[in-house]
Design a protein around this motif. Structure first.
Motif, PDB file in Angstrom:
ATOM      1  N   TYR A   2      -2.031   1.583  -2.721  1.00 44.35           N
ATOM      2  CA  TYR A   2      -2.174   0.273  -2.938  1.00 44.35           C
ATOM      3  C   TYR A   2      -2.073  -0.049  -4.671  1.00 44.35           C
ATOM      4  O   TYR A   2      -2.195  -1.358  -4.942  1.00 44.35           O
ATOM      5  CB  TYR A   2      -3.178  -0.342  -2.180  1.00 44.35           C
ATOM      6  N   ILE A   3      -2.444   0.915  -5.443  1.00 44.21           N
ATOM      7  CA  ILE A   3      -2.673   0.636  -6.887  1.00 44.21           C
ATOM      8  C   ILE A   3      -1.774  -0.090  -7.691  1.00 44.21           C
ATOM      9  O   ILE A   3      -2.063  -0.828  -8.287  1.00 44.21           O
ATOM     10  CB  ILE A   3      -3.249   1.823  -7.629  1.00 44.21           C
ATOM     11  N   TYR A   4      -0.486  -0.032  -7.011  1.00 40.29           N
ATOM     12  CA  TYR A   4       0.438  -0.802  -7.812  1.00 40.29           C
ATOM     13  C   TYR A   4       0.470  -2.262  -7.489  1.00 40.29           C
ATOM     14  O   TYR A   4       0.803  -2.971  -8.643  1.00 40.29           O
ATOM     15  CB  TYR A   4       1.995  -0.230  -7.569  1.00 40.29           C
ATOM     16  N   LYS A   5       0.213  -2.463  -6.268  1.00 38.23           N
ATOM     17  CA  LYS A   5      -0.127  -3.925  -5.734  1.00 38.23           C
ATOM     18  C   LYS A   5      -1.235  -4.601  -6.743  1.00 38.23           C
ATOM     19  O   LYS A   5      -1.393  -5.819  -7.027  1.00 38.23           O
ATOM     20  CB  LYS A   5      -0.017  -4.262  -4.388  1.00 38.23           C
ATOM     21  N   ILE A   6      -2.298  -3.908  -6.596  1.00 35.71           N
ATOM     22  CA  ILE A   6      -3.604  -4.154  -7.307  1.00 35.71           C
ATOM     23  C   ILE A   6      -3.605  -4.370  -8.401  1.00 35.71           C
ATOM     24  O   ILE A   6      -3.915  -5.282  -9.196  1.00 35.71           O
ATOM     25  CB  ILE A   6      -4.732  -2.950  -6.836  1.00 35.71           C
ATOM     26  N   ARG A   7      -2.623  -3.457  -9.336  1.00 34.29           N
ATOM     27  CA  ARG A   7      -2.282  -3.610 -10.722  1.00 34.29           C
ATOM     28  C   ARG A   7      -1.573  -4.848 -11.107  1.00 34.29           C
ATOM     29  O   ARG A   7      -2.003  -5.573 -11.752  1.00 34.29           O
ATOM     30  CB  ARG A   7      -1.607  -2.354 -11.107  1.00 34.29           C
ATOM     31  N   PHE A  14      -5.263  -9.352  -4.758  1.00 39.02           N
ATOM     32  CA  PHE A  14      -4.664  -8.445  -3.983  1.00 39.02           C
ATOM     33  C   PHE A  14      -5.283  -8.676  -2.620  1.00 39.02           C
ATOM     34  O   PHE A  14      -6.342  -9.223  -2.124  1.00 39.02           O
ATOM     35  CB  PHE A  14      -5.235  -6.954  -4.384  1.00 39.02           C
ATOM     36  N   ALA A  15      -4.226  -8.627  -1.532  1.00 36.07           N
ATOM     37  CA  ALA A  15      -4.614  -8.864  -0.080  1.00 36.07           C
ATOM     38  C   ALA A  15      -3.897  -7.652   0.935  1.00 36.07           C
ATOM     39  O   ALA A  15      -2.964  -7.315   0.271  1.00 36.07           O
ATOM     40  CB  ALA A  15      -4.085 -10.090   0.343  1.00 36.07           C
ATOM     41  N   LEU A  16      -4.665  -7.266   1.761  1.00 30.78           N
ATOM     42  CA  LEU A  16      -4.404  -6.392   2.825  1.00 30.78           C
ATOM     43  C   LEU A  16      -3.652  -6.995   3.955  1.00 30.78           C
ATOM     44  O   LEU A  16      -4.754  -7.870   4.598  1.00 30.78           O
ATOM     45  CB  LEU A  16      -5.429  -5.317   2.994  1.00 30.78           C
ATOM     46  N   TRP A  25      -0.278  -3.144   4.837  1.00 29.51           N
ATOM     47  CA  TRP A  25       0.608  -3.084   3.701  1.00 29.51           C
ATOM     48  C   TRP A  25       0.021  -3.940   2.849  1.00 29.51           C
ATOM     49  O   TRP A  25      -0.834  -5.121   3.303  1.00 29.51           O
ATOM     50  CB  TRP A  25       1.892  -3.429   3.963  1.00 29.51           C
ATOM     51  N   GLY A  26       0.012  -4.017   1.569  1.00 34.86           N
ATOM     52  CA  GLY A  26      -0.578  -4.581   0.449  1.00 34.86           C
ATOM     53  C   GLY A  26       0.194  -5.692   0.003  1.00 34.86           C
ATOM     54  O   GLY A  26       1.420  -5.564   0.192  1.00 34.86           O
ATOM     55  N   GLU A  27      -0.305  -6.807  -0.659  1.00 35.31           N
ATOM     56  CA  GLU A  27       0.408  -7.985  -1.431  1.00 35.31           C
ATOM     57  C   GLU A  27      -0.260  -8.629  -2.278  1.00 35.31           C
ATOM     58  O   GLU A  27      -1.527  -8.520  -2.278  1.00 35.31           O
ATOM     59  CB  GLU A  27       1.063  -8.970  -0.111  1.00 35.31           C
ATOM     60  N   VAL A  28       0.451  -9.195  -3.243  1.00 37.66           N
ATOM     61  CA  VAL A  28      -0.290 -10.075  -4.413  1.00 37.66           C
ATOM     62  C   VAL A  28      -0.128 -11.446  -3.829  1.00 37.66           C
ATOM     63  O   VAL A  28       0.768 -12.168  -3.541  1.00 37.66           O
ATOM     64  CB  VAL A  28       0.569  -9.942  -5.406  1.00 37.66           C
TER      65      VAL A  28
END
Length: 318
Positions: A281-286, A295-297, A307-310
């Protein structure tokens, strides 16, 4: 009604409590209750919904409180999931309440041109405002009770009010609406002062009665197929900075500390990231951190699938 405890999903309870001194227990028909008559005229779908009581058999481990037994003088209607409780009060309601339907309690108001009602279902807590004529106020205040560390924020795009606790988004007041006796929309909006929700209803020229409805919802309920766990900007940045300067283990420690303060399904969703590994998830967090967003899960049930999202909205300002 019961939900499965398989996989990581733990059944969460919905409990709504209406406080009132001296609730009457005798059912009434619309002719006996002017507030119910107004609601039947303007929002018959809500009245139909209030005719059935939410499930009294609660998924494992939690207890549902009765609807009309509490004695809080602020008449707070609350929604509970696990250990998280959020409430919406109506301090301008006055006098004895009437419970004309299993899911509805009505009140007179300090201002005689207004009445109030509380409705609860298995999913929401509504504070209904009934505006009787043109002399009624245009502004209505609702104190929001929430765990320590919570805050309110109005979302810019649609006027939804977001409720945060510490590092996570825990609920919302659904987008504002008001409707008149002819079924026409009446201009309305929210603003907040601290933990008070203020609804403005510009009802001049409307067909009376007018009904407005702040509806309190939880973000991560057991009955939803989709749950979204939204991190604050602050937590998003802390995780990213820990990763940037000290690596994955440090980022996981920051996330774990935040997860430990969360409750219910939010806590489980948060921990799922730790189990799966922060790296995926770090790419979405970044991305979220660099854009000063959240960041949201997302959690899809059944499954569960993550899945992660911005988040470009629904994002705490701090």
């Amino acid at each position: 009604m019961r939900t499965s405890a398989r996989a990581f999903v733990v059944a969460l309870a919905t409990a709504l409590a209406l406080s009132s001194a001296n609730i009457t227990s005798t059912p009434a028909v619309a002719a006996d209750d002017p507030a119910l008559a107004a609601l039947t005229q303007v929002v018959p779908e809500i009245v139909e919904e209030a005719k059935t009581v939410p499930p009294t058999v609660i998924p494992e481990g939690d207890v549902q409180r009765p609807f009309a037994v509490a004695t809080d003088p602020n008449r707070t209607l609350s929604v509970s999931v696990s250990e998280t409780e959020i409430g919406i009060g109506m301090p301008d309601a006055t006098g004895n309440a009437n419970q004309p339907l299993p899911g509805l309690v009505t009140y007179t108001a300090k201002q005689p041109t207004v009445a109030f009602a509380h409705q609860r279902t298995g999913q929401i807590a509504r504070a209904l405002t009934i505006i009787k004529d043109a002399s009624a106020p245009t502004e209505y205040r609702f104190p929001i009770s929430a765990p320590e560390g919570s805050m309110l924020e109005v979302e810019d795009d649609d006027g939804t009010v977001l409720i945060y606790q510490d590092d996570f988004y825990i609920g919302e007041i659904d987008l504002p609406w008001a409707k008149d006796a002819n079924g026409n929309a009446v201009p309305t909006s929210y603003r907040v002062e601290g933990m008070t929700l203020i609804q403005t209803v510009n009802h001049a020229g409307a067909a009376y009665p007018v009904v407005a409805d702040p509806a309190l919802k939880l973000q991560c309920e057991w009955w939803k197929a989709m749950c979204r766990v939204i991190f604050s900007k602050k937590l998003t940045k802390k995780i990213h900075n820990a990763w940037l300067y000290a690596g994955a283990a440090a980022a996981a420690e920051v996330l774990k500390a935040a997860c430990d303060k969360a409750k219910g399904k939010i806590k489980l969703g948060c921990r799922a990231i730790i189990v799966a590994g922060v790296a995926q998830y770090i790419y979405k967090i970044r991305e979220a951190s660099n854009k000063n967003q959240c960041f949201a899960l997302r959690i899809q049930l059944p499954g569960p699938v993550f899945w992660g999202e911005v988040r470009k909205k629904s994002c705490q300002s701090k």
